[in-house]
Design a protein around this motif. Structure first.
Motif, PDB file in Angstrom:
ATOM      1  N   CYS A 197       0.837  -1.196   0.000  1.00 21.55           N
ATOM      2  CA  CYS A 197       0.000   0.000   0.000  1.00 21.55           C
ATOM      3  C   CYS A 197       0.877   1.253   0.000  1.00 21.55           C
ATOM      4  O   CYS A 197       1.929   1.296   0.651  1.00 21.55           O
ATOM      5  CB  CYS A 197      -0.889  -0.030   1.249  1.00 21.55           C
ATOM      6  SG  CYS A 197      -1.956   1.386   1.406  1.00 21.55           S
TER       7      CYS A 197
ATOM      8  N   HIS B 207       0.203   4.007   1.354  1.00 24.06           N
ATOM      9  CA  HIS B 207       0.007   4.831   2.551  1.00 24.06           C
ATOM     10  C   HIS B 207       1.050   4.503   3.614  1.00 24.06           C
ATOM     11  O   HIS B 207       1.920   5.306   3.924  1.00 24.06           O
ATOM     12  CB  HIS B 207      -1.432   4.618   3.080  1.00 24.06           C
ATOM     13  CG  HIS B 207      -1.760   5.415   4.301  1.00 24.06           C
ATOM     14  ND1 HIS B 207      -2.355   4.863   5.409  1.00 24.06           N
ATOM     15  CD2 HIS B 207      -1.569   6.723   4.591  1.00 24.06           C
ATOM     16  CE1 HIS B 207      -2.513   5.812   6.329  1.00 24.06           C
ATOM     17  NE2 HIS B 207      -2.061   6.950   5.848  1.00 24.06           N
ATOM     18  N   ARG B 208       1.013   3.281   4.171  1.00 26.53           N
ATOM     19  CA  ARG B 208       2.039   2.869   5.137  1.00 26.53           C
ATOM     20  C   ARG B 208       2.751   1.584   4.720  1.00 26.53           C
ATOM     21  O   ARG B 208       3.462   0.988   5.514  1.00 26.53           O
ATOM     22  CB  ARG B 208       1.429   2.631   6.517  1.00 26.53           C
ATOM     23  CG  ARG B 208       1.024   3.853   7.274  1.00 26.53           C
ATOM     24  CD  ARG B 208       2.206   4.714   7.731  1.00 26.53           C
ATOM     25  NE  ARG B 208       1.710   5.767   8.595  1.00 26.53           N
ATOM     26  CZ  ARG B 208       1.073   6.846   8.134  1.00 26.53           C
ATOM     27  NH1 ARG B 208       0.880   7.011   6.843  1.00 26.53           N
ATOM     28  NH2 ARG B 208       0.630   7.752   8.993  1.00 26.53           N
ATOM     29  N   GLY B 209       2.448   1.118   3.506  1.00 24.05           N
ATOM     30  CA  GLY B 209       3.216  -0.005   2.996  1.00 24.05           C
ATOM     31  C   GLY B 209       2.655  -1.391   3.269  1.00 24.05           C
ATOM     32  O   GLY B 209       3.244  -2.394   2.857  1.00 24.05           O
ATOM     33  N   ASN B 210       1.536  -1.461   3.966  1.00 20.76           N
ATOM     34  CA  ASN B 210       0.933  -2.762   4.273  1.00 20.76           C
ATOM     35  C   ASN B 210       0.664  -3.554   2.995  1.00 20.76           C
ATOM     36  O   ASN B 210       0.443  -2.983   1.928  1.00 20.76           O
ATOM     37  CB  ASN B 210      -0.394  -2.483   5.013  1.00 20.76           C
ATOM     38  CG  ASN B 210      -1.100  -3.736   5.455  1.00 20.76           C
ATOM     39  OD1 ASN B 210      -0.471  -4.745   5.745  1.00 20.76           O
ATOM     40  ND2 ASN B 210      -2.422  -3.659   5.514  1.00 20.76           N
TER      41      ASN B 210
ATOM     42  N   CYS C  70      -6.758  -2.396   1.293  1.00 19.67           N
ATOM     43  CA  CYS C  70      -5.727  -2.472   2.324  1.00 19.67           C
ATOM     44  C   CYS C  70      -6.412  -2.590   3.684  1.00 19.67           C
ATOM     45  O   CYS C  70      -7.293  -1.789   4.028  1.00 19.67           O
ATOM     46  CB  CYS C  70      -4.842  -1.233   2.290  1.00 19.67           C
ATOM     47  SG  CYS C  70      -3.609  -1.267   3.600  1.00 19.67           S
TER      48      CYS C  70
ATOM     49  N   TYR D  43      -5.286  -2.012   6.571  1.00 22.08           N
ATOM     50  CA  TYR D  43      -4.803  -1.124   7.638  1.00 22.08           C
ATOM     51  C   TYR D  43      -5.759   0.066   7.788  1.00 22.08           C
ATOM     52  O   TYR D  43      -6.460   0.194   8.797  1.00 22.08           O
ATOM     53  CB  TYR D  43      -3.376  -0.681   7.299  1.00 22.08           C
ATOM     54  CG  TYR D  43      -2.547  -0.144   8.451  1.00 22.08           C
ATOM     55  CD1 TYR D  43      -3.105   0.201   9.681  1.00 22.08           C
ATOM     56  CD2 TYR D  43      -1.168   0.033   8.295  1.00 22.08           C
ATOM     57  CE1 TYR D  43      -2.318   0.691  10.714  1.00 22.08           C
ATOM     58  CE2 TYR D  43      -0.371   0.517   9.325  1.00 22.08           C
ATOM     59  CZ  TYR D  43      -0.958   0.864  10.528  1.00 22.08           C
ATOM     60  OH  TYR D  43      -0.175   1.346  11.544  1.00 22.08           O
ATOM     61  N   HIS D  44      -5.839   0.921   6.754  1.00 20.46           N
ATOM     62  CA  HIS D  44      -6.745   2.073   6.847  1.00 20.46           C
ATOM     63  C   HIS D  44      -7.781   2.098   5.741  1.00 20.46           C
ATOM     64  O   HIS D  44      -8.563   3.038   5.652  1.00 20.46           O
ATOM     65  CB  HIS D  44      -5.956   3.386   6.812  1.00 20.46           C
ATOM     66  CG  HIS D  44      -4.785   3.421   7.739  1.00 20.46           C
ATOM     67  ND1 HIS D  44      -3.521   3.001   7.355  1.00 20.46           N
ATOM     68  CD2 HIS D  44      -4.672   3.783   9.043  1.00 20.46           C
ATOM     69  CE1 HIS D  44      -2.677   3.125   8.363  1.00 20.46           C
ATOM     70  NE2 HIS D  44      -3.340   3.579   9.411  1.00 20.46           N
ATOM     71  N   GLY D  45      -7.717   1.097   4.870  1.00 22.36           N
ATOM     72  CA  GLY D  45      -8.792   0.947   3.897  1.00 22.36           C
ATOM     73  C   GLY D  45      -8.595   1.579   2.532  1.00 22.36           C
ATOM     74  O   GLY D  45      -9.554   1.690   1.770  1.00 22.36           O
ATOM     75  N   TRP D  46      -7.389   2.026   2.200  1.00 20.94           N
ATOM     76  CA  TRP D  46      -7.197   2.490   0.822  1.00 20.94           C
ATOM     77  C   TRP D  46      -7.505   1.304  -0.105  1.00 20.94           C
ATOM     78  O   TRP D  46      -7.146   0.148   0.196  1.00 20.94           O
ATOM     79  CB  TRP D  46      -5.756   2.967   0.588  1.00 20.94           C
ATOM     80  CG  TRP D  46      -5.431   4.318   1.170  1.00 20.94           C
ATOM     81  CD1 TRP D  46      -6.085   4.943   2.187  1.00 20.94           C
ATOM     82  CD2 TRP D  46      -4.378   5.195   0.745  1.00 20.94           C
ATOM     83  NE1 TRP D  46      -5.502   6.155   2.456  1.00 20.94           N
ATOM     84  CE2 TRP D  46      -4.447   6.348   1.582  1.00 20.94           C
ATOM     85  CE3 TRP D  46      -3.384   5.153  -0.217  1.00 20.94           C
ATOM     86  CZ2 TRP D  46      -3.560   7.412   1.453  1.00 20.94           C
ATOM     87  CZ3 TRP D  46      -2.494   6.213  -0.342  1.00 20.94           C
ATOM     88  CH2 TRP D  46      -2.599   7.341   0.479  1.00 20.94           C
TER      89      TRP D  46
HETATM   90 FE1  FES Z   1      -2.814   0.875   3.581  1.00 17.86          FE
HETATM   91 FE2  FES Z   1      -2.885   2.730   5.480  1.00 17.86          FE
HETATM   92  S1  FES Z   1      -1.351   1.241   5.075  1.00 17.86           S
HETATM   93  S2  FES Z   1      -4.401   2.234   4.038  1.00 17.86           S
END
Ligand code: FES
Ligand code: FE
Length: 446
Positions: A85, A87-90, A105, A107-110
């Motif tokens: 991702c 955003h934070r790489g998940n 994703c 983690y935060h849903g992107w």
């Molecule tokens: Fe993917 Fe934040 S790490 S939405």
């Protein structure tokens, strides 16, 4: 490490003496450069198209150590996306394979579309004040994605030559020898296991027919090497074929005796395994594709790490300098009888892979070889790849296949390391293209 790294890397592979420095199998910084200069630059095998036939089908693969999603978008186009991702790489995909409409994703849903575009951001209006430019924050896409006869490859480097040019005549022949067996379908499930060895030692072994009678003596005695007694594995009838960028094929040629055995077995009504059933080579379109190399058999490696053996593909995926993850894909042609299917699946399960007798033998050796590459004393002494050096006379086939017909040898192994050094020394694809070792010319001694 205490040793001195002798860049340029060509100083670590002595092509004239046939020696290779042990540090290349042990050093962390060399390993990290391999990820950059080899894996992130080469065309890597992703999957077979039969694994992702429909829009939304995906298969999780690797480029070096990095997880990538091979998928088919809504337009039916092949996509290879970095599974991380923005955003934070998940990881945005956790399943090994399946069908999806998008990648969410956890983690935060992107949310990303099948083509990698960022299509959903929770709080886009309220928290981001619509100031995030979604068009700039899609998943990282491979530089190029292409398929050759159903085999999907990707490179992260947009400067790489196109797939067919990268493969050249030798790697194309390797894939023709697999796709020619029929309309191939991948058997569901990939056998995966980790062996404590450097990935290059596992690659170099695939050309190694010198070890077989010694390393696999017990497997032979147990009857697991079914054709060991047929005389089809003579050490005197080998061919090694050397291609650009390190591609090579090495091993026994098809021998006339094979066709006699096939006739005898057919007369007795016995099913043929994939080693003996070579009749597909005689089909007109296959004979045309193979041309004057039709009696080539043996083991191809599509550089860096794609081994083809019979109807199986094995990826040697790097997992640090001292570990390799082996992925075994099994392919079967459509239309096999139940007996033929069973015999091929038995071989696929019992020869290599986690339960394979031969791979257990091999893995033990590679593990010990790798351990010894770390020794500060051992590193003063290079490894020997000099067998038959300077005695192989190159022939060049009608379609440019440089090959040597000879006995058991180490030409393909040394070729792999020479080309490894080319890849490691070249700072870009442009340099690699211009300066890599060309396959030998007709009459040249190898
Ligand atoms: Fe993917 Fe934040 S790490 S939405
Ligand atoms: Fe072996």
């Amino acid at each position: 490490m205490l040793h001195e790294i002798k860049t340029p890397f060509h100083t670590m592979v002595d092509a004239e003496k046939g020696t290779v420095e042990r540090a290349i199998f042990a050093d962390q910084s060399i390993y990290e450069l391999e990820l950059e200069r080899i894996f992130a630059r080469a065309w890597n095998f992703m999957c077979h198209e039969s694994q992702i036939p429909k829009a939304g089908d995906f298969f999780l693969s690797f480029i070096g150590e990095e997880s990538v999603i091979a998928t088919r978008d809504k337009k039916g186009e092949l996509q290879v996306l970095l599974n991380s991702c923005r955003h934070r790489g998940n990881a945005v995909c956790r399943a090994e394979a399946g069908n999806a409409r998008s990648f969410l994703c956890t983690y935060h849903g992107w949310t990303y579309g099948l083509d990698g575009q960022l299509i959903g951001v929770p709080g886009y209006k309220d928290f981001y004040h619509e100031q995030l430019d979604k068009s700039q924050w899609g998943l990282v896409k491979a530089g190029k994605v292409a398929s050759y006869k159903g085999f999907v490859f990707a490179t992260m480097d947009p400067e790489a030559p196109d797939l067919e040019e990268f493969l050249g005549p030798v790697a194309r022949l390797a894939l023709d020898l697999l796709s020619g067996q029929g309309e191939m379908m991948i058997v569901e499930g990939v056998q995966k296991n980790i062996i404590g060895c450097n990935w290059k030692l596992a690659v170099d072994n695939l050309f190694d027919f010198y070890h077989v009678d010694i390393s696999h003596a017990s497997a032979t005695m147990s009857g697991a090497r079914k054709h060991a007694e047929t005389g089809l594995f003579t050490p005197w009838n080998h061919r090694v074929t050397l291609g650009d960028y390190g591609h090579a094929i090495g091993g026994n040629k098809i021998q006339p005796r094979l066709w006699e055995i096939v006739e005898e077995m057919k007369a007795e009504g016995k099913p043929l395994d994939q080693f003996l059933n070579q009749e597909w080579r005689k089909r007109p379109e296959v004979a045309e594709a193979l041309g004057d190399m039709a009696d080539t058999s043996g083991h191809p490696n599509i550089f860096p790490n794609m081994w083809i053996t019979g109807n199986q593909i094995c990826l040697r995926l790097p997992r640090g300098p001292g570990n390799t993850e082996l992925w075994w894909f099994t392919l079967l042609p459509q239309g096999l009888s139940d007996a033929e299917r069973k015999i091929r699946m038995d071989r696929a399960n019992r020869t290599f892979g986690a339960a394979g007798m031969l791979e257990q033998d091999d893995g033990e050796n590679w593990d010990q070889s790798t351990r010894a590459t770390r020794g500060v004393v051992a590193q003063r002494y290079p490894l020997n790849f000099s067998m038959a050096i300077g005695t192989g006379v190159t022939k060049v086939g009608e379609r440019g296949h440089a090959h040597i017909d000879t006995h058991i040898n180490e030409h393909a192994q040394l070729w792999t390391y020479r080309n490894w050094a080319d890849w490691m020394d070249a700072e870009s694809w442009a340099v690699l293209k211009a300066q890599h070792t060309a396959p030998p010319k007709a009459g040249e001694l190898v």
